[in-house]
Design a protein around this motif. Structure first.
Motif, PDB file in Angstrom:
ATOM      1  N   ASN A  11       0.835  -1.205   0.000  1.00 50.62           N
ATOM      2  CA  ASN A  11       0.000   0.000   0.000  1.00 50.62           C
ATOM      3  C   ASN A  11       0.871   1.256   0.000  1.00 50.62           C
ATOM      4  N   CYS A  12       1.936   1.222   0.771  1.00 52.42           N
ATOM      5  CA  CYS A  12       2.876   2.345   0.809  1.00 52.42           C
ATOM      6  C   CYS A  12       3.468   2.594  -0.580  1.00 52.42           C
ATOM      7  N   MET A  13       3.842   1.519  -1.253  1.00 53.69           N
ATOM      8  CA  MET A  13       4.400   1.647  -2.607  1.00 53.69           C
ATOM      9  C   MET A  13       3.354   2.218  -3.565  1.00 53.69           C
ATOM     10  N   ALA A  17       3.629   5.724  -5.668  1.00 50.13           N
ATOM     11  CA  ALA A  17       3.414   5.802  -7.116  1.00 50.13           C
ATOM     12  C   ALA A  17       2.372   6.869  -7.445  1.00 50.13           C
ATOM     13  N   ALA A  18       1.314   6.938  -6.669  1.00 46.66           N
ATOM     14  CA  ALA A  18       0.284   7.961  -6.880  1.00 46.66           C
ATOM     15  C   ALA A  18       0.858   9.356  -6.656  1.00 46.66           C
ATOM     16  N   PHE A  59       6.811   1.106 -11.810  1.00 49.99           N
ATOM     17  CA  PHE A  59       7.323  -0.048 -11.073  1.00 49.99           C
ATOM     18  C   PHE A  59       6.897  -0.127  -9.604  1.00 49.99           C
ATOM     19  N   LEU A  60       6.643   0.977  -8.956  1.00 47.08           N
ATOM     20  CA  LEU A  60       6.266   0.905  -7.541  1.00 47.08           C
ATOM     21  C   LEU A  60       4.929   0.202  -7.286  1.00 47.08           C
ATOM     22  N   VAL A 139      13.723  -2.331  -4.768  1.00 45.06           N
ATOM     23  CA  VAL A 139      12.747  -2.365  -3.670  1.00 45.06           C
ATOM     24  C   VAL A 139      11.433  -2.956  -4.171  1.00 45.06           C
ATOM     25  N   SER A 140      10.962  -2.481  -5.309  1.00 46.22           N
ATOM     26  CA  SER A 140       9.705  -2.966  -5.875  1.00 46.22           C
ATOM     27  C   SER A 140       9.795  -4.442  -6.260  1.00 46.22           C
TER      28      SER A 140
END
Length: 179
Positions: A11-13, A17-18, A59-60, A139-140
């Motif tokens: 969710n953080c990723m 991205a948003a 990618f996130l 990370v992703s």
């Protein structure tokens, strides 16, 4: 507990991205307005959009997509399989996904560390430091591989549902046209 942690991280990723999309929109807007109203475009727009915003936007969200099991799939023959063969096919596909994303994570990690050691920059109209953006990929990819590993163990080995009960209820309501 593991699912909860994976869900929070993905969710953080997704939110990052948003945020990258919103920042990209504002940056490009400021560039266009600056260029046409006061003949002064925003600095390094092309470089920052290409190396930061676009990479983050693409990618996130991958871990979130895998967590929700919403990746694009082709199930031309899958629906003809018996339940045991469906489980085997899903297990093989998930395991291949783990290997694929783990390999991408390892390669992108070495590339990111190399870029960091060099202090990688891009020379365009402006000189922009781009090595920090290189760390988004490993990370992703690592989180995606972890999510797929958890799915493999949960669904294939233990035979349990990967998605939590609240999400299954929500999914069922949407499919039934209630929500």
């Amino acid at each position: 507990m593991i699912y909860s942690l994976l869900k929070k991280l993905s969710n953080c990723m997704e939110y990052l991205a948003a945020l990258a999309l919103i920042l990209m929109m504002l940056h490009v807007l400021m560039d266009v307005l600056g260029r046409h109203l006061i003949n002064m475009p925003a600095p390094a727009t092309t470089e920052i959009v290409a190396y930061y915003y676009m990479v983050a936007a693409v990618f996130l969200p991958l871990p979130f997509v895998e967590l929700k099991d919403k990746a694009i799939v082709v199930d031309l023959f899958f629906n003809m399989f018996s339940p045991i063969w469906k489980r085997i096919a899903q297990g093989i596909g998930t395991l291949l996904g783990v290997v694929f994303f783990a390999a991408l994570a390892m390669k992108s990690s070495t590339d990111a560390l190399s870029a960091y050691e060099k202090g990688e920059m891009i020379d365009g109209l402006y000189q922009v430091m781009i090595w920090p953006a290189r760390f988004g990929l490993p990370v992703s990819f690592t989180l995606t591989a972890l999510i797929l590993s958890y799915r493999f163990v949960t669904e294939t080995i233990l035979g349990l549902s990967f998605v939590d009960e609240d999400e299954e209820d929500e999914h069922r309501l949407v499919e039934e046209g209630i929500e």
